[in-house]
Design a protein around this motif. Sequence first.
Motif, PDB file in Angstrom:
ATOM      1  N   ASN A  28      28.437  36.855  10.520  1.00 49.32           N
ATOM      2  CA  ASN A  28      28.957  36.722  10.921  1.00 49.32           C
ATOM      3  C   ASN A  28      30.337  36.284   9.410  1.00 49.32           C
ATOM      4  O   ASN A  28      31.195  36.998   9.885  1.00 49.32           O
ATOM      5  CB  ASN A  28      29.605  35.170  11.584  1.00 49.32           C
ATOM      6  CG  ASN A  28      29.292  34.606  12.908  1.00 49.32           C
ATOM      7  OD1 ASN A  28      28.704  36.482  13.834  1.00 49.32           O
ATOM      8  ND2 ASN A  28      28.657  34.529  13.521  1.00 49.32           N
ATOM      9  N   LYS A  31      30.781  40.067   9.024  1.00 56.61           N
ATOM     10  CA  LYS A  31      32.079  40.665   9.311  1.00 56.61           C
ATOM     11  C   LYS A  31      33.690  39.890   8.973  1.00 56.61           C
ATOM     12  O   LYS A  31      34.240  41.131   9.747  1.00 56.61           O
ATOM     13  CB  LYS A  31      31.123  40.532  10.906  1.00 56.61           C
ATOM     14  CG  LYS A  31      30.022  41.465  11.061  1.00 56.61           C
ATOM     15  CD  LYS A  31      29.980  41.383  12.546  1.00 56.61           C
ATOM     16  CE  LYS A  31      28.536  41.910  12.596  1.00 56.61           C
ATOM     17  NZ  LYS A  31      27.865  41.866  14.108  1.00 56.61           N
ATOM     18  N   ASP A  32      33.272  38.795   9.336  1.00 54.40           N
ATOM     19  CA  ASP A  32      35.088  38.576   8.754  1.00 54.40           C
ATOM     20  C   ASP A  32      35.468  38.950   7.318  1.00 54.40           C
ATOM     21  O   ASP A  32      36.852  39.191   7.438  1.00 54.40           O
ATOM     22  CB  ASP A  32      34.496  36.774   8.857  1.00 54.40           C
ATOM     23  CG  ASP A  32      34.393  36.316  10.513  1.00 54.40           C
ATOM     24  OD1 ASP A  32      34.342  36.463  10.876  1.00 54.40           O
ATOM     25  OD2 ASP A  32      34.063  34.886  10.426  1.00 54.40           O
ATOM     26  N   PRO A  36      29.904  45.577   7.509  1.00 56.56           N
ATOM     27  CA  PRO A  36      29.772  46.284   8.551  1.00 56.56           C
ATOM     28  C   PRO A  36      27.930  45.512   8.314  1.00 56.56           C
ATOM     29  O   PRO A  36      27.491  45.809   7.227  1.00 56.56           O
ATOM     30  CB  PRO A  36      29.675  47.534   8.160  1.00 56.56           C
ATOM     31  CG  PRO A  36      30.319  48.000   7.028  1.00 56.56           C
ATOM     32  CD  PRO A  36      30.244  46.889   7.044  1.00 56.56           C
ATOM     33  N   CYS A  37      27.464  45.547   9.497  1.00 53.64           N
ATOM     34  CA  CYS A  37      26.449  44.796   9.854  1.00 53.64           C
ATOM     35  C   CYS A  37      25.214  45.756  10.533  1.00 53.64           C
ATOM     36  O   CYS A  37      25.794  45.802  11.933  1.00 53.64           O
ATOM     37  CB  CYS A  37      25.779  43.280  10.085  1.00 53.64           C
ATOM     38  SG  CYS A  37      26.705  42.584   7.878  1.00 53.64           S
ATOM     39  N   GLN A 107      25.578  49.244   4.266  1.00 58.08           N
ATOM     40  CA  GLN A 107      26.019  48.271   4.985  1.00 58.08           C
ATOM     41  C   GLN A 107      24.611  47.336   4.892  1.00 58.08           C
ATOM     42  O   GLN A 107      24.007  47.908   4.469  1.00 58.08           O
ATOM     43  CB  GLN A 107      26.287  48.681   7.232  1.00 58.08           C
ATOM     44  CG  GLN A 107      24.924  49.180   7.391  1.00 58.08           C
ATOM     45  CD  GLN A 107      24.611  49.802   8.712  1.00 58.08           C
ATOM     46  OE1 GLN A 107      24.885  49.299   9.069  1.00 58.08           O
ATOM     47  NE2 GLN A 107      23.124  50.733   8.573  1.00 58.08           N
TER      48      GLN A 107
END
Length: 192
Positions: A28, A31-32, A36-37, A107
Amino acid sequence: MLVYFDLRKLSEISKGVGKTTLVQKLVNNLKDAGVPCNGFYTQEVRQGGKRIGFDVVTLDGKNGILSRVKPQDGNRRECRVGQYVVDVPAFESLVLPLLRTQASTPQVLVLDEIGKMEMFSQGFVTSVQRILAQPDSTVLTTIPIPKGKPIPLVEQIRSNKNVFLVNLSKSNRDDESLKEEIVKTLMSSLGK
């Protein structure tokens, strides 16, 4: 860069809090920050307060069976870890496409976890070895503590000179500075 958690002290962590919870928080945070994951985590499945197995949950929300409790029935062809029978086809149908997809941008690949159950999939083992051999890979993963018979892929990860080791313990699992350090390390590996 490979980040993995040494789970030596996981048994001290209260039920429902541990490595997967931390991995989810890290994802999280990444991503914030616009990182990219891709990947998966494992999730306990409970029924009537008892653990009956584990599911695989991809970061894009797909869900599938990893294992379920099944009494011994003499079937030696079953892929079994203790009381759990691993559903290799279900695991592979979700996870292998994630590992084979080449991202167009850098990523973080999340693999929670690499353990005995996952080792029943030769496709998984081969794919992870291929990814680890790529010098530009950025992987966030969890592996079990060494006990009993060594797991070759886990030992390969443990001995990798490019590993950033995090010793997860009851005293540091909620440490915000630790989470920040892990996120910064992963972002740095991506060149961000």
